[in-house]
Each structure stands twice: as structure tokens, then as C-alpha cells.
Design a protein around this motif. Structure first.
Motif, PDB file in Angstrom:
ATOM      1  N   LEU A 178       0.287   6.208  -8.406  1.00 54.12           N
ATOM      2  CA  LEU A 178      -0.633   6.451  -7.283  1.00 54.12           C
ATOM      3  C   LEU A 178      -2.072   6.467  -7.779  1.00 54.12           C
ATOM      4  CD1 LEU A 178       1.337   9.175  -5.313  1.00 54.12           C
ATOM      5  CD2 LEU A 178       0.458   7.070  -4.305  1.00 54.12           C
ATOM      6  N   GLY A 236      -0.605  16.298   3.371  1.00 55.23           N
ATOM      7  CA  GLY A 236      -1.074  15.322   2.387  1.00 55.23           C
ATOM      8  C   GLY A 236       0.017  14.619   1.601  1.00 55.23           C
ATOM      9  N   THR A 237       1.277  14.839   1.957  1.00 58.16           N
ATOM     10  CA  THR A 237       2.350  14.191   1.192  1.00 58.16           C
ATOM     11  C   THR A 237       2.544  12.730   1.586  1.00 58.16           C
ATOM     12  OG1 THR A 237       3.846  15.214   2.770  1.00 58.16           O
ATOM     13  CG2 THR A 237       3.791  16.188   0.579  1.00 58.16           C
ATOM     14  N   GLY A 238       1.980  12.348   2.742  1.00 61.25           N
ATOM     15  CA  GLY A 238       2.130  10.949   3.163  1.00 61.25           C
ATOM     16  C   GLY A 238       3.032  10.792   4.379  1.00 61.25           C
ATOM     17  N   ASP A 269       1.715  13.447  15.483  1.00 60.89           N
ATOM     18  CA  ASP A 269       1.466  14.188  14.245  1.00 60.89           C
ATOM     19  C   ASP A 269       1.231  15.655  14.591  1.00 60.89           C
ATOM     20  OD1 ASP A 269       1.113  14.603  11.599  1.00 60.89           O
ATOM     21  OD2 ASP A 269      -0.798  13.557  11.420  1.00 60.89           O
ATOM     22  N   GLU A 270       1.576  16.536  13.692  1.00 64.37           N
ATOM     23  CA  GLU A 270       1.447  17.997  13.884  1.00 64.37           C
ATOM     24  C   GLU A 270       2.121  18.430  15.177  1.00 64.37           C
ATOM     25  OE1 GLU A 270       0.142  19.377  11.403  1.00 64.37           O
ATOM     26  OE2 GLU A 270      -1.446  18.118  10.583  1.00 64.37           O
ATOM     27  N   PHE A 281      -5.096   4.115  -6.476  1.00 68.61           N
ATOM     28  CA  PHE A 281      -6.360   4.561  -5.869  1.00 68.61           C
ATOM     29  C   PHE A 281      -7.556   4.076  -6.702  1.00 68.61           C
ATOM     30  CE2 PHE A 281      -3.545   8.124  -4.177  1.00 68.61           C
ATOM     31  CZ  PHE A 281      -3.346   7.460  -2.987  1.00 68.61           C
ATOM     32  N   LEU A 294       1.743   7.988   6.669  1.00 64.88           N
ATOM     33  CA  LEU A 294       2.035   6.694   6.052  1.00 64.88           C
ATOM     34  C   LEU A 294       3.521   6.357   6.242  1.00 64.88           C
ATOM     35  CD1 LEU A 294       0.465   4.645   4.237  1.00 64.88           C
ATOM     36  CD2 LEU A 294       1.615   5.685   2.318  1.00 64.88           C
ATOM     37  N   GLY A 353       0.795  -1.228   0.000  1.00 67.76           N
ATOM     38  CA  GLY A 353       0.000   0.000   0.000  1.00 67.76           C
ATOM     39  C   GLY A 353       0.818   1.264   0.000  1.00 67.76           C
ATOM     40  N   ILE A 354       2.139   1.168  -0.048  1.00 73.66           N
ATOM     41  CA  ILE A 354       2.939   2.392  -0.167  1.00 73.66           C
ATOM     42  C   ILE A 354       3.445   2.433  -1.599  1.00 73.66           C
ATOM     43  CG2 ILE A 354       5.137   1.427   0.714  1.00 73.66           C
ATOM     44  CD1 ILE A 354       5.439   4.178   2.171  1.00 73.66           C
ATOM     45  N   TYR A 364      11.504   9.987  -3.976  1.00 72.54           N
ATOM     46  CA  TYR A 364      10.647   9.372  -2.952  1.00 72.54           C
ATOM     47  C   TYR A 364      11.265   8.060  -2.468  1.00 72.54           C
ATOM     48  CZ  TYR A 364       6.389   7.764  -0.627  1.00 72.54           C
ATOM     49  OH  TYR A 364       5.484   7.319   0.306  1.00 72.54           O
ATOM     50  N   ASN A 394       4.006  19.995   9.220  1.00 68.21           N
ATOM     51  CA  ASN A 394       4.201  20.739   7.970  1.00 68.21           C
ATOM     52  C   ASN A 394       4.584  22.180   8.283  1.00 68.21           C
ATOM     53  OD1 ASN A 394       1.765  21.843   8.733  1.00 68.21           O
ATOM     54  ND2 ASN A 394       0.578  20.521   7.365  1.00 68.21           N
TER      55      ASN A 394
HETATM   56  N1  LIG Z   1       3.119   6.743  -1.189  1.00 71.31           N
HETATM   57  C1  LIG Z   1       1.823   6.576  -0.962  1.00 71.31           C
HETATM   58  N2  LIG Z   1       1.214   5.443  -1.382  1.00 71.31           N
HETATM   59  C2  LIG Z   1      -0.106   5.248  -1.171  1.00 71.31           C
HETATM   60  N3  LIG Z   1      -0.906   6.126  -0.532  1.00 71.31           N
HETATM   61  C3  LIG Z   1      -0.353   7.271  -0.084  1.00 71.31           C
HETATM   62  C4  LIG Z   1       1.030   7.549  -0.277  1.00 71.31           C
HETATM   63  N4  LIG Z   1       1.300   8.743   0.284  1.00 71.31           N
HETATM   64  C5  LIG Z   1       0.145   9.192   0.798  1.00 71.31           C
HETATM   65  N5  LIG Z   1      -0.852   8.319   0.592  1.00 71.31           N
HETATM   66  C6  LIG Z   1      -2.260   8.466   0.993  1.00 71.31           C
HETATM   67  O1  LIG Z   1      -2.585   9.860   0.936  1.00 71.31           O
HETATM   68  C7  LIG Z   1      -3.362  10.259   2.046  1.00 71.31           C
HETATM   69  C8  LIG Z   1      -2.644  11.349   2.826  1.00 71.31           C
HETATM   70  O2  LIG Z   1      -1.471  10.780   3.436  1.00 71.31           O
HETATM   71  P1  LIG Z   1      -1.045  11.110   4.955  1.00 71.31           P
HETATM   72  O3  LIG Z   1      -2.235  11.254   5.837  1.00 71.31           O
HETATM   73  O4  LIG Z   1      -0.006  10.126   5.337  1.00 71.31           O
HETATM   74  O5  LIG Z   1      -0.415  12.546   4.692  1.00 71.31           O
HETATM   75  P2  LIG Z   1       0.194  13.560   5.758  1.00 71.31           P
HETATM   76  O6  LIG Z   1       1.383  14.160   5.115  1.00 71.31           O
HETATM   77  O7  LIG Z   1       0.403  12.865   7.066  1.00 71.31           O
HETATM   78  O8  LIG Z   1      -0.966  14.619   5.868  1.00 71.31           O
HETATM   79  P3  LIG Z   1      -1.165  15.776   7.025  1.00 71.31           P
HETATM   80  O9  LIG Z   1       0.019  16.678   6.947  1.00 71.31           O
HETATM   81  O10 LIG Z   1      -2.407  16.466   6.585  1.00 71.31           O
HETATM   82  O11 LIG Z   1      -1.287  15.033   8.314  1.00 71.31           O
HETATM   83  C9  LIG Z   1      -3.585   9.003   2.871  1.00 71.31           C
HETATM   84  O12 LIG Z   1      -4.832   8.432   2.493  1.00 71.31           O
HETATM   85  C10 LIG Z   1      -2.444   8.094   2.468  1.00 71.31           C
HETATM   86  O13 LIG Z   1      -2.761   6.738   2.635  1.00 71.31           O
END
Ligand SMILES: Nc1ncnc2c1ncn2[C@@H]1O[C@H](COP(=O)(O)OP(=O)(O)OP(=O)(O)O)[C@@H](O)[C@H]1O
Length: 461
Positions: A334, A183-185, A252-253, A338, A188, A151-152, A159, A294
Motif C-alpha cells: 500500500l 479507514g480500512t477501505g 455509508d455509516e 501511495f 473502496l 487501485g485496490i 484481505y 464501523n
Molecule cells: N486496499 C486498498 N488499496 C488501495 N487504497 C485503499 C485500500 N483500502 C483503502 N484505501 C484507501 O484508503 C482511504 C480510506 O478508504 P475508505 O474511505 O474506503 O475507508 P472506509 O473504511 O470507508 O472509511 P470510513 O469508515 O471512515 O468511511 C481511501 O483513500 C482509499 O482509497
């Protein structure tokens, strides 16, 4: 020339201009066995590779006038059935003499009246040793394979490099700070670290420091003893530090963590113990901390909103997850991922059309992977058929495509205003400042001011 594939006139003319020798060269050199029969079963063409499969040379085959010859050579014969079923058939056949298994595709080609005009057979023996397989190559270069983490998804070098750093860091207990736009992940990535670590069988717990009021945040993190304060659970409560013992706690945050709690967290990190609220007895824990934000923590330190000693503690190793616009190679994988998720959940097999994909690649994705995920889901839901087409994109994405076939969305003036609005808003969102918008778009000061006021009033607050 028949045009069953509806090629455009230019491409059709181009095909017709190619010499006959060119097509012969292809057919004669193809490693797959190819033969063609007419509607009466007369073999009218066979390429040299067919000899490898059937032990007969092309000239022997074309002199036979009836497809019945195959009946003594391979089983089951496919061709009669194609004439009955009038569709492409896929067969596994056995060669009677060599006992080899062949994969055969029998394809009917229709004339204008939808009668079978020709039958093309393509045959491949299964003894071929592959030099490389697609799965192997694809898998070697993807985040899923490199990470062993389902799932990554990602294929861009930057990356994958970041994941490699995280995987290496995961082996130790060191604190990790994950930075990157929303939202960059990052969340994850935090899970990924946990899964790559020796702690992966232990709990992974996470808390969003921005989403919970200060007093609640403290009891969530550290727990409290029975009757610690009015309104508390009389049985007391275990905090996340205790629940995550031997595992990982993801903060987080972290930039939003109140100063009072920053001191408490620093203490746990330095001593490995903490006091639940109302308790006088320290609890010892072994927890790996991963933090994410962020925000610019160094800026927060200057503003005295973040302790620099905590910053150095949580930042033993840091990783910056790049925004999606800086790793365009990840957009398509990606998006497919999805879309597949939606297909799986709903038992469908919708596909993205090429124009849809080109829109995805042109857009800047300010909301990063989260935005991409949402857009794919939206388009999936709004596309009733088999094909996901870009007409379901939000206008902000569509407006970027200069090659879009013309479709009226109002009068010329209305469309120009919408276009102007999209440009100004996109630029203002990025630059966050009228002077920068002015410079970026080469506007006069007055015009930049007027346009930002007109289109971005809600963004200025
Ligand atoms: N490399 C990846 N592969 C698959 N899904 C991803 C990937 N990167 C992000 N996502 C998906 O995108 C969405 C946002 O990711 P995530 O919540 O980890 O971002 P974030 O940077 O922690 O956001 P925020 O700063 O708002 O907390 C999630 O649903 C996550 O599963």
C-alpha cells in the motif's frame, strides 16, 4: 580491499574472510556470461557461460590481449564506449554468426583516482524461456489481479479472502453489509462489489448517512415532488434510489441512519418501491444496497437505535475488512502504491529508504489505510530530495522505533516525558478506560489515573 560501497567494518571483515573458492564458485556457475577486462582492454577473466554467447571458451578469450576481438563477433561493441563515457552502458547486441540478440551490461569499476580500473561485462541471451516471471507471480497474488480492479491493493491472505467473498457475493443482488474500523477501505470495497457485479455499467451512488441532517437525508434518498415543502425545488428532485436504478446504492455509516428513515429503507428493500416526499405514487426500482459501518449494529439494536428487521435485511452477506495492524503484509504494497501515486502526479521518482519502511511496519495504524495514505503523502511532500527518510514521520510513529539513531529532541527529562506521553496516549486510545490502561501497562491505580489525566485530557471528552 577497496570499499566503494562503504560497507560497515564488520561486513567488510566478513567479506574478506570468505575464501577465494567461494567467489570462484559463484562466478563460474552463474548463468549470465561474465568477463572482465583491465583498463587496457585485456580480457583477464571470462566465465564458462560466455561460451554459450560468443562461441569462444574462456581460455581462448583471456589469451587475446585486446578488446578489439569483440568487433568481429558482436555489434555494436560496447566496451570502447564505456571508456569514453565512463558510465554503465546497456546494449542490445547482435551476434554476427548466430544472429541472436544479446543483452549486455558494461560496467566500469573505478580506482581511487576515478580512473577506470576494470570493466565488467555481463551478457544474457534472450532465448531463455522463463519458468515463471516476477510479474506473473506478483500479479497472481495481489488484490489488483485477483479483483480485476485497478487501485485496490493488498497481498495479505485475510484481505484477499475478504475480497473473494465480496466478489462471489457481487454476482447476486443480495444486500451486503461491510464492517470494519474507520479507514480500512469499506467504501473502496463497496465500489469493488459494484465493479464485480453485472451492474457495473450502471450507476454507483453513495451517501454518508452520518454527514447529512435527517430531513435532508430523506429528500436525498427518496427525492420529492414539485412544491413538496417550503424551500423545495419547484421542479421536484429525484432521490438516490431512483437515480441508482439498475445500479448500486452505497449507504455509508448506516448505523447513523435515523429510525424514521430506517423504516422507509426497509420498505424499499422488501417491496422494491418507495414514495418520494409529497407523492402518492410509488416508484418501482431495482437497486442493490451495500451498507457499511464501523459501529456495532447489534449493540445499537439492543439500545433500540437500530431496527433488527432492517439489520437482517441489509446483512444478507457481511464482510469484515480487517484493520491494517492485522494484515501487516499489506502495509508495504500500500505504501508503495501511495508513493507511486504521488510520484506520478508530480513527475518525480522518490524512493522510500529501508529505515522508513521498518517504521511503517512497526506502527499500529489506528487510522488504518487512510492514515497510511496521509502519512506517505506528508512524508513525500516534506522530503525535498530523492529519498524519503523517516525523519519526516510524526513523532508518534518515530517514538516506536527503539533502534533509531540517536538524535536530540531536548533534554533527557523532556524526551522521557514525550515518550511517556506517547505510550500512555497510544494505550488509552486503544483501551479507552483507565483501569484497562493500568492493567495493560502494569501500573498502580494511582499512577494510571495520574498519567491518563496528565496526557489524555483531550481524549477523555
Ligand atoms: N486496499 C486498498 N488499496 C488501495 N487504497 C485503499 C485500500 N483500502 C483503502 N484505501 C484507501 O484508503 C482511504 C480510506 O478508504 P475508505 O474511505 O474506503 O475507508 P472506509 O473504511 O470507508 O472509511 P470510513 O469508515 O471512515 O468511511 C481511501 O483513500 C482509499 O482509497
Amino acid at each position: 580491499m577497496e570499499n566503494p560501497f562503504n560497507h560497515g567494518p564488520e561486513y567488510l571483515a566478513y567479506l574478506e574472510s570468505l575464501p577465494k573458492e567461494f567467489f570462484l564458485k559463484i562466478l563460474e556457475n552463474i548463468y549470465l556470461g561474465i568477463y572482465v577486462s583491465d583498463r587496457d582492454g585485456n580480457t583477464i577473466y571470462a566465465n564458462p557461460a560466455i561460451t554459450r554467447h560468443y562461441g569462444k571458451r574462456p581460455e581462448e578469450l583471456v589469451t587475446y590481449s585486446n578488446w578489439g576481438i569483440w568487433q568481429g563477433i558482436v555489434s555494436p561493441p560496447a566496451y570502447k564506449e564505456v571508456f569514453e563515457k565512463k558510465r554503465t552502458l546497456f546494449y542490445r547486441q547482435m551476434h554476427f554468426f548466430s544472429k541472436e540478440i544479446l543483452t549486455t551490461i558494461a560496467i566500469p569499476v573505478f580506482d581511487r583516482n576515478q580512473d577506470i580500473d576494470l570493466l565488467i561485462g555481463i551478457t544474457q541471451d534472450n532465448i531463455v524461456k522463463f519458468d515463471r516471471s516476477y510479474d506473473e507471480i506478483y500479479y497472481q497474488n495481489t488484490a489488483e489481479s485477483k479483483s480485476n480492479f485497478k487501485g485496490i491493493i493488498g497481498e495479505s491472505k485475510i484481505y484477499l479472502q475478504e475480497l473473494l467473498t465480496l466478489r462471489r457475493a457481487a454476482k447476486s443482488k443480495t444486500s451486503i453489509l461491510i464492517l470494519g474500523e474507520s479507514g480500512t477501505g469499506k467504501s473502496l470495497a463497496a465500489r469493488y462489489v459494484h465493479n464485480c457485479s453485472k451492474r457495473k455499467e450502471q450507476p454507483f451512488l453513495e451517501i454518508n448517512c452520518a454527514a447529512i441532517p435527517e430531513n435532508l437525508l430523506e429528500s436525498e434518498l427518496f427525492g420529492y415532488v414539485p412544491h413538496a415543502f417550503t424551500g423545495a425545488n419547484p421542479k421536484g428532485k429525484k432521490g438516490l434510489f431512483q437515480l441508482a436504478n439498475h445500479g448500486t446504492l452505497f449507504l455509508d455509516e448506516i448505523g447513523d441512519l435515523p429510525l424514521s428513515l430506517q423504516a422507509k429503507i426497509l420498505f424499499v428493500l422488501e417491496t422494491g418501491k418507495f414514495l418520494p416526499i409529497g407523492s402518492e405514487k410509488y416508484i418501482e426500482v431495482d437497486v442493490r444496497i451495500i451498507s457499511a459501518t464501523n459501529q456495532d449494529l447489534e449493540q445499537l439494536i439492543e439500545e433500540k437505535k437500530f431496527r433488527d428487521d432492517l439489520y437482517w435485511r441489509i446483512n444478507a452477506i457481511s464482510s469484515i475488512i480487517p484493520p491494517l495492524r492485522e494484515r501487516k503484509d499489506d502495509i508495504v504494497p500500500l505504501a508503495f502504491h501511495f508513493l507511486q501515486q504521488n510520484n506520478r502526479e508530480n513527475g518525480t521518482n522518490k524512493k522510500m529508504d529501508p529505515l522508513f519502511i521498518s517504521y511503517l511496519l512497526q506502527y499500529d495504524w489506528p487510522g488504518n489505510v487512510r492514515e497510511l495514505k496521509n502519512i506517505i503523502e506528508r512524508c513525500y511532500i516534506l522530503s525535498p530530495g530523492y529519498n524519503i527518510s523517516p525523519d519526516k514521520f510524526p513523532r508518534k510513529i518515530k517514538s516506536l522505533d527503539v533502534d533509531t539513531p540517536y538524535e536530540s529532541q531536548g533534554t533527557f527529562d523532556e524526551m522521557m516525558t514525550a515518550y511517556e506521553r506517547d505510550i500512555i496516549r497510544a494505550c488509552y486510545k486503544k483501551e479507552k478506560n483507565i483501569t484497562k490502561v493500568q492493567k495493560r501497562l502494569g501500573l498502580s491505580q494511582n499512577k494510571a489515573y495520574r498519567l491518563v489525566k496528565k496526557h489524555c485530557a483531550d481524549l477523555e471528552k
